[in-house]
Motif scaffolding. Structure first.
Motif, PDB file in Angstrom:
ATOM      1  N   ARG A 237      42.358  43.442  13.340  1.00 22.92           N
ATOM      2  CA  ARG A 237      43.193  44.526  13.834  1.00 22.92           C
ATOM      3  C   ARG A 237      42.475  45.346  14.904  1.00 22.92           C
ATOM      4  N   GLN A 238      41.155  45.418  14.775  1.00 19.99           N
ATOM      5  CA  GLN A 238      40.390  46.170  15.747  1.00 19.99           C
ATOM      6  C   GLN A 238      40.592  45.592  17.143  1.00 19.99           C
ATOM      7  N   ALA A 239      40.516  44.258  17.213  1.00 20.97           N
ATOM      8  CA  ALA A 239      40.673  43.604  18.502  1.00 20.97           C
ATOM      9  C   ALA A 239      42.049  43.910  19.079  1.00 20.97           C
TER      10      ALA A 239
ATOM     11  N   SER B  68      25.111  55.103  20.137  1.00 23.87           N
ATOM     12  CA  SER B  68      25.475  53.768  19.650  1.00 23.87           C
ATOM     13  C   SER B  68      26.771  53.800  18.868  1.00 23.87           C
ATOM     14  N   TYR B  69      27.558  52.751  19.015  1.00 20.29           N
ATOM     15  CA  TYR B  69      28.796  52.620  18.247  1.00 20.29           C
ATOM     16  C   TYR B  69      28.765  51.335  17.444  1.00 20.29           C
ATOM     17  N   GLY B  70      29.499  51.353  16.348  1.00 22.27           N
ATOM     18  CA  GLY B  70      29.408  50.265  15.393  1.00 22.27           C
ATOM     19  C   GLY B  70      30.054  48.963  15.818  1.00 22.27           C
ATOM     20  N   ASP B  71      30.723  48.959  16.932  1.00 20.44           N
ATOM     21  CA  ASP B  71      31.290  47.693  17.393  1.00 20.44           C
ATOM     22  C   ASP B  71      30.273  46.947  18.256  1.00 20.44           C
ATOM     23  N   GLY B  72      29.013  47.395  18.182  1.00 23.41           N
ATOM     24  CA  GLY B  72      27.972  46.729  18.956  1.00 23.41           C
ATOM     25  C   GLY B  72      27.836  47.316  20.343  1.00 23.41           C
ATOM     26  N   SER B  73      28.742  48.187  20.720  1.00 26.86           N
ATOM     27  CA  SER B  73      28.686  48.759  22.056  1.00 26.86           C
ATOM     28  C   SER B  73      28.089  50.166  21.988  1.00 26.86           C
ATOM     29  N   SER B  74      27.824  50.726  23.140  1.00 27.92           N
ATOM     30  CA  SER B  74      27.308  52.088  23.178  1.00 27.92           C
ATOM     31  C   SER B  74      27.825  52.771  24.428  1.00 27.92           C
TER      32      SER B  74
ATOM     33  N   THR C 196      30.995  48.730  35.782  1.00 28.23           N
ATOM     34  CA  THR C 196      31.927  47.756  36.349  1.00 28.23           C
ATOM     35  C   THR C 196      32.647  46.966  35.268  1.00 28.23           C
ATOM     36  N   SER C 197      32.300  47.236  33.994  1.00 27.63           N
ATOM     37  CA  SER C 197      32.956  46.493  32.915  1.00 27.63           C
ATOM     38  C   SER C 197      34.407  46.942  32.756  1.00 27.63           C
ATOM     39  N   SER C 198      35.168  46.133  32.052  1.00 20.02           N
ATOM     40  CA  SER C 198      36.594  46.423  31.905  1.00 20.02           C
ATOM     41  C   SER C 198      36.824  47.716  31.116  1.00 20.02           C
ATOM     42  N   THR C 199      35.843  48.117  30.278  1.00 18.30           N
ATOM     43  CA  THR C 199      36.039  49.347  29.500  1.00 18.30           C
ATOM     44  C   THR C 199      36.157  50.571  30.405  1.00 18.30           C
ATOM     45  N   CYS C 200      35.590  50.485  31.614  1.00 19.61           N
ATOM     46  CA  CYS C 200      35.653  51.628  32.541  1.00 19.61           C
ATOM     47  C   CYS C 200      36.829  51.533  33.514  1.00 19.61           C
TER      48      CYS C 200
ATOM     49  N   SER D  31      33.745  50.155  23.771  1.00 10.01           N
ATOM     50  CA  SER D  31      35.117  49.658  23.839  1.00 10.01           C
ATOM     51  C   SER D  31      36.080  50.595  23.112  1.00 10.01           C
ATOM     52  N   SER D  32      35.550  51.439  22.206  1.00 10.11           N
ATOM     53  CA  SER D  32      36.465  52.335  21.480  1.00 10.11           C
ATOM     54  C   SER D  32      37.058  53.398  22.406  1.00 10.11           C
ATOM     55  N   PHE D  33      36.527  53.548  23.618  1.00 11.21           N
ATOM     56  CA  PHE D  33      37.088  54.503  24.577  1.00 11.21           C
ATOM     57  C   PHE D  33      37.961  53.817  25.628  1.00 11.21           C
TER      58      PHE D  33
END
Ligand SMILES: *[C@@H]1O[C@H](CO)[C@@H](O)[C@H](O)[C@H]1NC(C)=O
Ligand SMILES: *[C@@H]1O[C@H](CO)[C@@H](O)[C@H](O)[C@H]1NC(C)=O
Ligand SMILES: *[C@@H]1O[C@H](CO)[C@@H](O)[C@H](O)[C@H]1NC(C)=O
Length: 427
Positions: A98-100, A172-178, A144-148, A208-210
């Motif tokens: 569901r996260q994805a 740091s965030y728990g989805d491995g990203s920061s 330049t990543s898609s999160t931005c 990615s949570s943002f």
């Protein structure tokens, strides 16, 4: 600069045109709520809520790391501890799929945001004003990543007042990203209020949570003790530089007409006097409840007493220590544990409590039924999810984190001048 919607255009116009002055004392910033944790069909957005819990956990984990480094372990609340990074996959089973899916969902944003500008050329950003942290970050032109993508990005080359500083900013965030990037100073303006040489991070990596959110970044409004930059937060800089007279700011959070007022209070928005409570300044948070005065009430009965509370505009819900929240829900007829991992409870939708209140030794400040209710468990369920959850964020033994579900019921005032948080009745 790419402008995403007419709403934002309007907000940005407000920030750059003549600033409305109320009482000649301070400056009003129009802010708006993006959305809620309740879906359009009235049901509870469980995935969005869990993502929010993970984000809140990691924000406060970072705060405690900063506090420990800046002030030493003695600054911690009793029982407070820096926890491991909250991890969606390990902490919350069954969420991965569901996260994805939810990353593409733009409907789950939960914060109060408004416009600011950075740099000599006034680069616009749309920002979450957060009394629960102390640093400012926005996306960098180098993200330049898609999160931005779709976000406003800071370009140091375009600002003559930009300066690169040493060091690195990171959460740091728990989805491995920061969220991470270099450290800069530049001129930051919120409505008419300017801070020169303000520390911030243009982040090159964005969790990615943002990603799906309209918000570009976060402006922290808590005490310097929580700052990862070890520098004065925006409002403290503005006060020190004299661009705002009083070291006081205030929020009205509502469906419409929400406002952050810088440099005082807007007497048009509240009635009666403001009830102030001294901040326990050692913690770096807007933490009140000294002298065992603070309690949670159901009707006239105190169901949990001797608590500490952190007032956090950057948190949507209300978190309490799990055992105290369990005690609290025993006083709510028909309540049940809904999700024991995250700490959500439900109560019957036809009996949503309208008499839950916080008191700090003065008035009882009631949470409306609408603000207690996050929606039905599912569209046809007769149980509704409560805005108070029992989840240990590591903030201390008796510490409650009191977010927007409470703040929406009152006019809230944050005073560095008095080291106090005040509440008044909304008009
Ligand atoms: C972006 O990267 C370029 C090239 O490395 C650098 O000159 C510039 O200062 C960076 N900008 C920011 C905001 O980090
Ligand atoms: C900023 O200027 C530096 C040095 O002139 C250059 O290397 C970099 O590519 C520029 N960055 C942007 C985003 O224009
Ligand atoms: C999250 O937890 C899972 C399972 O314990 C682990 O495999 C994964 O590496 C963790 N991720 C992060 C970012 O810590």
């Amino acid at each position: 600069m790419f402008i995403k919607s007419s709403l934002i255009t309007l907000a940005l116009v407000m920030s750059t045109s003549a600033t409305p002055l109320v009482g000649g004392l301070g400056t009003a910033v129009a802010i708006e709520k993006r959305n809620t944790l309740t879906k359009d069909d009235g049901s509870f957005d469980h995935t969005g809520a869990i993502r929010q819990v993970v984000r809140d956990s990691n924000k406060h984990r970072r705060n405690l790391l900063n506090l420990e480094r800046n002030e030493g372990i003695q600054a911690f609340n009793e029982g407070a501890h820096v926890r491991p990074v909250a991890n969606l996959t390990s902490s919350f089973t069954g969420l991965t799929a569901r996260q994805a899916e939810s990353l593409t969902d733009e409907g789950n944003d939960v914060y109060w945001a408004g416009p600011i500008s950075i740099g000599s050329n006034k680069q616009p950003f749309y920002i979450d004003f957060d009394t629960g942290s102390s640093d400012l970050w926005v996306p960098s032109v180098n993200c330049t990543s898609s999160t931005c993508s779709g976000k406003h990005k800071y370009n140091d080359n375009a600002s003559t007042t930009s300066a690169r500083k040493s060091g690195q900013f990171s959460i740091s965030y728990g989805d491995g990203s920061s969220v991470s990037g270099p450290v800069y100073t530049d001129t930051v303006t919120v409505a008419g209020v300017t801070a020169k040489g303000q520390y911030f991070s243009p982040v090159t990596q964005l969790s990615s949570s943002f990603a799906g959110e309209k918000m570009d970044g976060i402006l922290g409004m808590a005490y310097p003790a929580l700052s990862q930059f070890r520098q004065s937060p925006f409002f403290n800089s503005a006060k020190a530089q004299g661009t705002v007279k009083a070291g006081v700011f205030a929020f009205k959070l509502a469906k419409s007409g929400s406002e952050l007022y810088l440099g005082g209070t807007n007497s048009k928005l509240y009635t009666g006097s403001i009830e102030y409570h001294s901040v326990n300044t050692g913690s770096g948070f807007w933490q009140i409840g000294s002298g065992n005065t603070a309690k949670v009430l159901v009707g006239s009965k105190a169901v949990v007493s001797n608590i500490q509370t952190i007032i956090d505009s950057g948190t949507t819900l209300i978190y309490g220590p799990p055992s105290q929240v369990a005690t609290f829900y025993k006083s709510i007829p028909g309540s049940q544990v809904y999700d024991s991992k995250t700490g959500f409870y439900t109560f019957p939708c036809n009996a949503v409590p309208s008499n839950v209140a916080f008191s700090w030794g003065g008035k009882s400040w009631t949470i409306s039924a609408a603000n207690m209710n996050l929606g039905r468990v599912s569209s046809k369920s007769t149980q509704c999810v409560g805005a108070i959850l029992g989840h240990d964020l590591g903030l201390g033994k008796d510490v409650w984190l009191v977010g927007d579900s409470f703040m929406k019921n009152v006019y809230s005032v944050f005073s560095f001048d008095q080291n106090a948080v005040g509440f008044a009745s909304l008009k």
